[in-house]
Design a protein around this motif. Structure first.
Motif, mmCIF file in Angstrom:
data_model
loop_
_atom_site.group_PDB
_atom_site.id
_atom_site.type_symbol
_atom_site.label_atom_id
_atom_site.label_comp_id
_atom_site.label_asym_id
_atom_site.label_seq_id
_atom_site.Cartn_x
_atom_site.Cartn_y
_atom_site.Cartn_z
ATOM 1 N N LEU A 1 -5.789 6.781 -2.146
ATOM 2 C CA LEU A 1 -5.754 6.057 -0.853
ATOM 3 C C LEU A 1 -7.054 4.970 -1.036
ATOM 4 O O LEU A 1 -6.560 3.818 -0.595
ATOM 5 C CB LEU A 1 -5.733 7.063 0.327
ATOM 6 C CG LEU A 1 -5.847 6.061 1.545
ATOM 7 C CD1 LEU A 1 -4.448 5.282 1.826
ATOM 8 C CD2 LEU A 1 -5.675 6.920 2.757
ATOM 9 N N PRO B 1 -0.362 4.133 4.528
ATOM 10 C CA PRO B 1 -0.745 5.314 4.397
ATOM 11 C C PRO B 1 -2.256 5.627 5.067
ATOM 12 O O PRO B 1 -2.539 6.812 5.195
ATOM 13 C CB PRO B 1 -1.111 5.426 2.813
ATOM 14 C CG PRO B 1 -0.039 4.425 2.332
ATOM 15 C CD PRO B 1 -0.019 3.468 3.310
ATOM 16 N N HIS B 2 -3.004 4.618 5.432
ATOM 17 C CA HIS B 2 -4.019 4.777 6.321
ATOM 18 C C HIS B 2 -3.657 4.838 7.719
ATOM 19 O O HIS B 2 -4.812 4.653 8.692
ATOM 20 C CB HIS B 2 -5.381 3.948 5.836
ATOM 21 C CG HIS B 2 -4.963 2.542 5.874
ATOM 22 N ND1 HIS B 2 -5.064 1.592 7.145
ATOM 23 C CD2 HIS B 2 -4.700 1.651 4.978
ATOM 24 C CE1 HIS B 2 -4.738 0.583 6.725
ATOM 25 N NE2 HIS B 2 -4.461 0.361 5.447
ATOM 26 N N VAL C 1 1.077 4.064 -3.177
ATOM 27 C CA VAL C 1 0.782 5.539 -2.833
ATOM 28 C C VAL C 1 1.926 6.263 -2.994
ATOM 29 O O VAL C 1 1.710 7.431 -3.658
ATOM 30 C CB VAL C 1 0.297 5.663 -1.324
ATOM 31 C CG1 VAL C 1 -0.105 7.192 -0.856
ATOM 32 C CG2 VAL C 1 -1.255 4.995 -1.087
ATOM 33 N N GLU D 1 1.095 -1.192 0.068
ATOM 34 C CA GLU D 1 -0.225 -0.152 -0.050
ATOM 35 C C GLU D 1 0.861 1.123 0.195
ATOM 36 O O GLU D 1 0.508 2.355 -0.812
ATOM 37 C CB GLU D 1 -0.864 -0.131 1.357
ATOM 38 C CG GLU D 1 -2.038 -1.071 1.271
ATOM 39 C CD GLU D 1 -2.997 -0.965 2.271
ATOM 40 O OE1 GLU D 1 -4.520 -1.095 2.191
ATOM 41 O OE2 GLU D 1 -2.663 -0.658 3.484
#
Length: 215
Positions: free
Chosen positions: A91, A124-125, A84, A80
């Protein structure tokens, strides 16, 4: 191991099942499936030694289940980060791609990607990425819905879900935002918060409030 069983391992890990019991309801809400399906899979995982299930208390991962979950989470979240940071993916669009890539990635390749990205500690989250020795700092496992009225919390991470991330993008809610919880509407109604970062009042749906982790 089936992809569905892997999804259960990852979500139980993400909800705190390494250290505490996670309820079937939490799993059902997070995976957007019926509670009956959760019961069936939880029983299978317990029979295979991946988890321990206590009726009416919940499920936690065994040491074997934790090791498998950590490996899956590490591969998934490094991909991920790559999608990104290096390919410019939005996202909400990275989860499905990472889901495919994690299953065909060797330990050598994931370590090389990790080094190339500078050994990120979070995706990223906001989810934690175990390092190659399996070390990491435990995430917050408190969801927004459980924060008390009047409490001020900081957004720590989001469940990795396309619809959720799109929804939160529309709300302009980001990791690191400070929120003051104003009220919980009854009967599984939304949570109203004031985003102290930009002073906006937001109404967060009941389900989304279970997908947002705060500290």
């Amino acid at each position: 191991m089936t992809p569905m069983k892997e999804d259960y391992l990852k979500i139980i890990f993400e909800l705190g099942g390494r250290q505490k019991k996670v309820s079937n309801k939490q799993i059902a809400i997070s995976l957007n499936i019926a509670a009956g399906s959760v019961t069936e899979m939880v029983n299978k995982m317990a029979a295979e030694g991946l988890a321990e299930h206590t009726p009416y208390a919940g499920i936690s991962l065994t040491n074997r289940g934790i090791r498998l979950a950590e490996d899956l989470v590490r591969k998934h979240r490094i991909w991920e980060d790559f999608l990104v940071e290096k390919l410019g993916y939005a996202l909400p669009d990275v989860h499905d791609e990472a889901e495919v890539l994690e299953h065909v990635t060797s330990p050598k390749l994931i370590d090389a990607l990790d080094d190339m990205l500078g050994n990120p500690t979070h995706c990223p989250h906001g989810g934690v990425i175990p390092d190659r020795q399996g070390h990491y700092h435990e995430d917050s496992h408190t969801v927004l819905n459980d924060a008390a009225d009047g409490e001020i919390v900081t957004v720590d991470r989001f469940i990795d879900n396309h619809d959720l991330l799109t929804y939160l993008g529309d709300l302009k809610l980001d990791i690191g935002d400070q929120l003051k919880v104003l009220k919980h509407d009854p009967f599984e109604g939304p949570v109203t918060v004031q985003n102290l970062t930009d002073n906006a009042e937001l109404i967060v749906s009941y389900k989304a409030a279970h997908y947002i982790f705060v500290k």
